[in-house]
Design a protein around this motif. Sequence first.
Motif, short mmCIF file in Angstrom:
data_model
loop_
_atom_site.label_atom_id
_atom_site.label_comp_id
_atom_site.label_asym_id
_atom_site.label_seq_id
_atom_site.Cartn_x
_atom_site.Cartn_y
_atom_site.Cartn_z
N GLU A 69 2.14 -14.27 -7.37
CA GLU A 69 3.41 -14.03 -7.84
C GLU A 69 3.48 -13.73 -9.51
OE1 GLU A 69 5.81 -18.16 -8.45
OE2 GLU A 69 5.56 -17.58 -6.43
N LEU A 70 4.26 -13.03 -9.74
CA LEU A 70 4.51 -12.63 -11.40
C LEU A 70 5.90 -12.29 -11.58
CD1 LEU A 70 2.60 -12.01 -13.70
CD2 LEU A 70 2.44 -9.74 -12.92
N GLY A 71 6.52 -13.08 -12.35
CA GLY A 71 8.05 -13.27 -12.78
C GLY A 71 8.34 -11.83 -13.25
N ALA A 72 9.64 -11.55 -13.04
CA ALA A 72 10.31 -10.22 -13.86
C ALA A 72 9.90 -9.82 -14.95
CB ALA A 72 11.94 -10.07 -13.26
N ARG A 73 9.65 -10.92 -15.91
CA ARG A 73 9.58 -10.77 -17.35
C ARG A 73 8.07 -11.34 -17.70
NH1 ARG A 73 13.69 -8.70 -20.45
NH2 ARG A 73 15.34 -8.14 -19.47
N GLU A 74 7.11 -11.14 -16.91
CA GLU A 74 5.83 -11.58 -16.91
C GLU A 74 4.86 -10.53 -16.89
OE1 GLU A 74 6.24 -16.38 -15.57
OE2 GLU A 74 5.51 -14.95 -14.24
N GLY A 75 3.64 -10.64 -17.54
CA GLY A 75 2.49 -9.65 -17.25
C GLY A 75 1.31 -10.26 -18.07
N MET A 76 0.30 -9.29 -18.03
CA MET A 76 -0.72 -9.43 -18.79
C MET A 76 -1.11 -8.26 -19.52
SD MET A 76 -4.61 -10.63 -17.35
CE MET A 76 -4.12 -12.41 -17.43
N VAL A 77 -1.64 -8.35 -20.80
CA VAL A 77 -1.99 -7.47 -21.53
C VAL A 77 -3.32 -7.43 -21.91
CG1 VAL A 77 -2.06 -6.75 -24.06
CG2 VAL A 77 0.09 -7.45 -22.94
N PHE A 78 -4.05 -6.23 -21.93
CA PHE A 78 -5.37 -5.86 -22.00
C PHE A 78 -5.81 -4.90 -23.42
CE2 PHE A 78 -4.35 -6.26 -17.50
CZ PHE A 78 -5.38 -6.94 -17.02
N LEU A 79 -6.24 -5.61 -24.45
CA LEU A 79 -6.55 -5.04 -25.56
C LEU A 79 -7.95 -4.81 -25.90
CD1 LEU A 79 -4.51 -7.79 -27.64
CD2 LEU A 79 -3.63 -5.58 -26.95
N HIS A 80 -8.22 -3.73 -26.57
CA HIS A 80 -9.41 -2.88 -26.75
C HIS A 80 -9.46 -2.79 -28.27
CE1 HIS A 80 -10.77 -2.43 -22.60
NE2 HIS A 80 -9.53 -2.15 -22.22
N GLU A 81 -10.59 -3.16 -29.14
CA GLU A 81 -10.58 -2.94 -30.54
C GLU A 81 -10.93 -1.34 -30.83
OE1 GLU A 81 -13.66 -4.96 -32.24
OE2 GLU A 81 -13.02 -6.96 -31.21
N GLU A 82 -11.35 -0.59 -29.80
CA GLU A 82 -11.33 1.02 -30.00
C GLU A 82 -10.83 1.56 -28.94
OE1 GLU A 82 -13.20 2.64 -32.42
OE2 GLU A 82 -13.56 0.41 -33.48
N PRO A 83 -10.43 2.67 -29.09
CA PRO A 83 -9.76 3.64 -27.97
C PRO A 83 -10.68 3.76 -26.60
CG PRO A 83 -9.30 4.82 -29.98
CD PRO A 83 -10.35 3.55 -30.23
N THR A 84 -10.19 3.72 -25.69
CA THR A 84 -10.92 3.54 -24.23
C THR A 84 -10.32 4.22 -23.33
OG1 THR A 84 -12.39 2.29 -22.82
CG2 THR A 84 -10.10 1.24 -23.36
N ARG A 85 -11.24 4.83 -22.18
CA ARG A 85 -10.41 5.43 -21.02
C ARG A 85 -10.74 4.39 -19.85
NH1 ARG A 85 -11.14 10.91 -19.42
NH2 ARG A 85 -9.47 10.33 -17.69
N THR A 86 -11.08 3.21 -20.12
CA THR A 86 -11.69 2.21 -19.19
C THR A 86 -10.56 2.24 -18.02
OG1 THR A 86 -12.98 0.83 -20.52
CG2 THR A 86 -12.41 -0.16 -18.53
N GLY A 87 -10.91 2.28 -16.77
CA GLY A 87 -10.23 2.16 -15.57
C GLY A 87 -9.88 0.66 -15.03
N PHE A 88 -8.99 0.80 -14.24
CA PHE A 88 -8.27 -0.51 -13.63
C PHE A 88 -8.30 -0.59 -12.22
CE2 PHE A 88 -6.37 -0.70 -17.65
CZ PHE A 88 -5.71 -2.07 -17.83
N TRP A 89 -8.80 -1.70 -11.74
CA TRP A 89 -9.04 -1.72 -10.24
C TRP A 89 -8.14 -2.95 -9.77
CZ3 TRP A 89 -14.17 -4.17 -7.96
CH2 TRP A 89 -14.55 -4.95 -8.52
#
Length: 160
Positions: A69-89
Amino acid sequence: MRRRILPFVPFLLLAACGGVSDPIGPCEPGEATYPLWFGPGRGRDRERIEVQIANDDAERARGLMGRTELGAREGMVFLHEEPTRTGFWMKGTSIPLTVAFWGTDGRISEIVDLEPCDDDPCPVSTPTQEYIGAVEVARGNLERLGVEVGDRVDLGFGCA
């Protein structure tokens, strides 16, 4: 001049970190979540969610795996030091998610819905543009908050 400024340093640090007079809430060192604001401009009248931060390869690979479960105002941030096009699975993720990507200008460039996956391998969703940050939330929550492409993203790091 230094003697006049020194007594105010603790107050300035508390104010910068969301001290007790801040309407957003107190800043607690070691806090596991941080505020993320969305909106067309700056200011604290924008929409806010609480996020955990994944800023190394291991945390980014794990993401929200195993969460049920994940609340209505909850999430996870993914940060990168340099611009990327890394995908999500979505391997091992049981919650349908929405991910918003932002670039070096601090504005959302793309919003994508992702489906849970138990296959091996799971498909990878790659953004159309480079990004330095992305946030995953439960599907539909960004839309409910009125967040859209072009909105500004600001992440508060607290005092930790």
